[in-house]
Design a protein around this motif. Sequence first.
Motif, PDB file in Angstrom:
ATOM      1  N   VAL A   2       0.836  -1.196   0.000  1.00  0.00           N
ATOM      2  CA  VAL A   2       0.000   0.000   0.000  1.00  0.00           C
ATOM      3  C   VAL A   2       0.877   1.254   0.000  1.00  0.00           C
ATOM      4  CG1 VAL A   2      -1.627   1.361   1.383  1.00  0.00           C
ATOM      5  CG2 VAL A   2      -1.972  -1.104   1.127  1.00  0.00           C
ATOM      6  N   LYS A   3       1.882   1.262   0.859  1.00  0.00           N
ATOM      7  CA  LYS A   3       2.770   2.427   0.955  1.00  0.00           C
ATOM      8  C   LYS A   3       3.523   2.665  -0.352  1.00  0.00           C
ATOM      9  CE  LYS A   3       1.951   3.506   5.280  1.00  0.00           C
ATOM     10  NZ  LYS A   3       1.246   4.775   5.616  1.00  0.00           N
ATOM     11  N   MET A   4       3.938   1.591  -1.004  1.00  0.00           N
ATOM     12  CA  MET A   4       4.648   1.736  -2.280  1.00  0.00           C
ATOM     13  C   MET A   4       3.714   2.313  -3.342  1.00  0.00           C
ATOM     14  SD  MET A   4       6.836  -1.805  -2.186  1.00  0.00           S
ATOM     15  CE  MET A   4       8.285  -1.371  -3.106  1.00  0.00           C
ATOM     16  N   ALA A   5       2.461   1.874  -3.319  1.00  0.00           N
ATOM     17  CA  ALA A   5       1.477   2.403  -4.265  1.00  0.00           C
ATOM     18  C   ALA A   5       1.219   3.883  -4.004  1.00  0.00           C
ATOM     19  CB  ALA A   5       0.178   1.613  -4.161  1.00  0.00           C
ATOM     20  N   GLU A   6       1.130   4.256  -2.742  1.00  0.00           N
ATOM     21  CA  GLU A   6       0.896   5.656  -2.405  1.00  0.00           C
ATOM     22  C   GLU A   6       2.024   6.542  -2.927  1.00  0.00           C
ATOM     23  OE1 GLU A   6      -1.668   4.943   1.722  1.00  0.00           O
ATOM     24  OE2 GLU A   6       0.463   5.483   1.818  1.00  0.00           O
ATOM     25  N   GLN A   7       3.251   6.042  -2.824  1.00  0.00           N
ATOM     26  CA  GLN A   7       4.390   6.805  -3.339  1.00  0.00           C
ATOM     27  C   GLN A   7       4.313   6.940  -4.859  1.00  0.00           C
ATOM     28  OE1 GLN A   7       6.757   8.300  -1.216  1.00  0.00           O
ATOM     29  NE2 GLN A   7       5.161   7.650   0.211  1.00  0.00           N
ATOM     30  N   ALA A   8       3.928   5.862  -5.532  1.00  0.00           N
ATOM     31  CA  ALA A   8       3.813   5.900  -6.994  1.00  0.00           C
ATOM     32  C   ALA A   8       2.724   6.873  -7.441  1.00  0.00           C
ATOM     33  CB  ALA A   8       3.519   4.498  -7.531  1.00  0.00           C
ATOM     34  N   MET A   9       1.594   6.854  -6.745  1.00  0.00           N
ATOM     35  CA  MET A   9       0.490   7.745  -7.112  1.00  0.00           C
ATOM     36  C   MET A   9       0.855   9.203  -6.870  1.00  0.00           C
ATOM     37  SD  MET A   9      -2.979   5.688  -5.975  1.00  0.00           S
ATOM     38  CE  MET A   9      -2.514   5.481  -4.263  1.00  0.00           C
ATOM     39  N   LYS A  10       1.648   9.450  -5.856  1.00  0.00           N
ATOM     40  CA  LYS A  10       2.087  10.816  -5.566  1.00  0.00           C
ATOM     41  C   LYS A  10       2.995  11.336  -6.675  1.00  0.00           C
ATOM     42  CE  LYS A  10       4.308  13.482  -1.854  1.00  0.00           C
ATOM     43  NZ  LYS A  10       4.910  13.401  -0.499  1.00  0.00           N
ATOM     44  N   LEU A  11       3.850  10.459  -7.191  1.00  0.00           N
ATOM     45  CA  LEU A  11       4.795  10.853  -8.223  1.00  0.00           C
ATOM     46  C   LEU A  11       4.162  10.869  -9.616  1.00  0.00           C
ATOM     47  CD1 LEU A  11       7.772   8.780  -6.850  1.00  0.00           C
ATOM     48  CD2 LEU A  11       7.867  11.247  -7.229  1.00  0.00           C
ATOM     49  N   LYS A  12       3.195   9.984  -9.825  1.00  0.00           N
ATOM     50  CA  LYS A  12       2.532   9.855 -11.129  1.00  0.00           C
ATOM     51  C   LYS A  12       1.014   9.858 -10.923  1.00  0.00           C
ATOM     52  CE  LYS A  12       6.085   8.929 -14.033  1.00  0.00           C
ATOM     53  NZ  LYS A  12       6.337   9.600 -15.331  1.00  0.00           N
ATOM     54  N   PRO A  13       0.418  11.002 -10.602  1.00  0.00           N
ATOM     55  CA  PRO A  13      -1.012  11.046 -10.282  1.00  0.00           C
ATOM     56  C   PRO A  13      -1.934  10.620 -11.422  1.00  0.00           C
ATOM     57  CG  PRO A  13      -0.095  13.267 -10.474  1.00  0.00           C
ATOM     58  CD  PRO A  13       1.060  12.328 -10.458  1.00  0.00           C
ATOM     59  N   LYS A  14      -1.446  10.668 -12.656  1.00  0.00           N
ATOM     60  CA  LYS A  14      -2.276  10.260 -13.791  1.00  0.00           C
ATOM     61  C   LYS A  14      -2.079   8.794 -14.159  1.00  0.00           C
ATOM     62  CE  LYS A  14      -2.472  14.869 -15.893  1.00  0.00           C
ATOM     63  NZ  LYS A  14      -2.181  15.672 -17.122  1.00  0.00           N
ATOM     64  N   GLY A  15      -1.195   8.116 -13.425  1.00  0.00           N
ATOM     65  CA  GLY A  15      -0.940   6.715 -13.722  1.00  0.00           C
ATOM     66  C   GLY A  15       0.121   6.541 -14.785  1.00  0.00           C
ATOM     67  N   GLY A  16       0.152   5.347 -15.378  1.00  0.00           N
ATOM     68  CA  GLY A  16       1.141   5.075 -16.413  1.00  0.00           C
ATOM     69  C   GLY A  16       1.425   3.595 -16.531  1.00  0.00           C
ATOM     70  N   SER A  17       2.460   3.274 -17.274  1.00  0.00           N
ATOM     71  CA  SER A  17       2.876   1.881 -17.453  1.00  0.00           C
ATOM     72  C   SER A  17       3.815   1.492 -16.324  1.00  0.00           C
ATOM     73  CB  SER A  17       3.564   1.711 -18.806  1.00  0.00           C
ATOM     74  OG  SER A  17       4.659   2.610 -18.932  1.00  0.00           O
ATOM     75  N   VAL A  18       3.695   0.252 -15.864  1.00  0.00           N
ATOM     76  CA  VAL A  18       4.453  -0.160 -14.686  1.00  0.00           C
ATOM     77  C   VAL A  18       4.910  -1.606 -14.812  1.00  0.00           C
ATOM     78  CG1 VAL A  18       2.341  -0.826 -13.445  1.00  0.00           C
ATOM     79  CG2 VAL A  18       4.419  -0.288 -12.144  1.00  0.00           C
ATOM     80  N   CYS A  19       6.066  -1.878 -14.233  1.00  0.00           N
ATOM     81  CA  CYS A  19       6.575  -3.247 -14.120  1.00  0.00           C
ATOM     82  C   CYS A  19       6.879  -3.523 -12.662  1.00  0.00           C
ATOM     83  CB  CYS A  19       7.844  -3.437 -14.954  1.00  0.00           C
ATOM     84  SG  CYS A  19       8.553  -5.106 -14.829  1.00  0.00           S
ATOM     85  N   LEU A  20       6.363  -4.629 -12.150  1.00  0.00           N
ATOM     86  CA  LEU A  20       6.649  -5.066 -10.784  1.00  0.00           C
ATOM     87  C   LEU A  20       7.725  -6.144 -10.824  1.00  0.00           C
ATOM     88  CD1 LEU A  20       3.898  -3.640 -10.351  1.00  0.00           C
ATOM     89  CD2 LEU A  20       3.381  -5.395  -8.646  1.00  0.00           C
TER      90      LEU A  20
END
Length: 330
Positions: A142-160
């Motif tokens: 959850v915390k990692m997702a929150e950081q990603a959303m803060k940096l990229k509020p519009k979303g984007g392509s991602v690799c886990l």
Amino acid sequence: MKITILAMAALSVAALAATPAAAQGKKTLAIVVKGLDNPFFEQINLGCKKWKSENASSEYECLYTGPASSADEAGEVQIVDDLLTKGVAAIAISPSNAPAMATRIKAIAPSVPVMTVDADFLEKDHGLRKTYLGTDNYLMGVKMAEQAMKLKPKGGSVCLQLGNVAAANINARAQGFRDTIGGAKNIDRLTGQGGWKEIGGCPVYTNDQADLANQQMSDVFTANPTLDAFILVGGWAQFAPQAYAQVTDQVMPKLKSKDLIIIAGDTLPPQTKAFREGRSHSQVGQRPFEMGYKAPDVMIKLIKGEKVADPLFTGLDVCNLDDPGFCAKN
């Protein structure tokens, strides 16, 4: 004559009878980790050692062990089997392959307390252990997702980037990440939820190997020049600082502009250094030293039949560009 990793593990356990602790008649509190080659687990070892130094007069001894390689799932199961057969007072396990370890514990049906540390059994197997000590792994995702959303509020392509396929703790982090960033529960794969989409070929599985983790990152960056986010659900690639620096050098302009963001799990010294150098945008750290330090006391309580909470969470440290926090000075 060649000695296999499994044989080496068996020999190390067989040598337990000759340790000073055994000679002094001390009872063994065993901590078995996924692999001795992972610097994350060395922090657990340091916690175990500190407990030993502070409890030299105790009737108990903290033993830290595991297979030589984090990829040796069968070796870890064998070590646990050998320890329980030879006799320990209690055991704390970080299962690399949760179903396989649970199956073996079920077969042995040990009479001594079993707990998990760092990584847990699957929920259906929780009855096989007394408690879990470590990270709330879903919350870590959850915390990692929150950081990603803060940096990229519009979303984007991602690799886990994940670890072993059957590692319950890593899979829980991935689930927490996907559910939070996608805005729904039990998302198997991001296909546009919340503006986020996992690219083809991902997730990638490192089998807890730093060299493989860095090669995977390099390959993903090369094949996907417009990638928006790479999420190291565990810190594997950063455990090999020189290789990680070379990989991130390939995309450093993108990291600086935040066209590409990197969020990584854990906050060991090489990782916080990488963060300060701009090679990641956020680190979400566990507290492995605390796990190793607290595990012996939890095991002693279990031996005495005292009530112990389940789970026992050790907390998280979050670093980001706005608030470096823990990463600024460690």
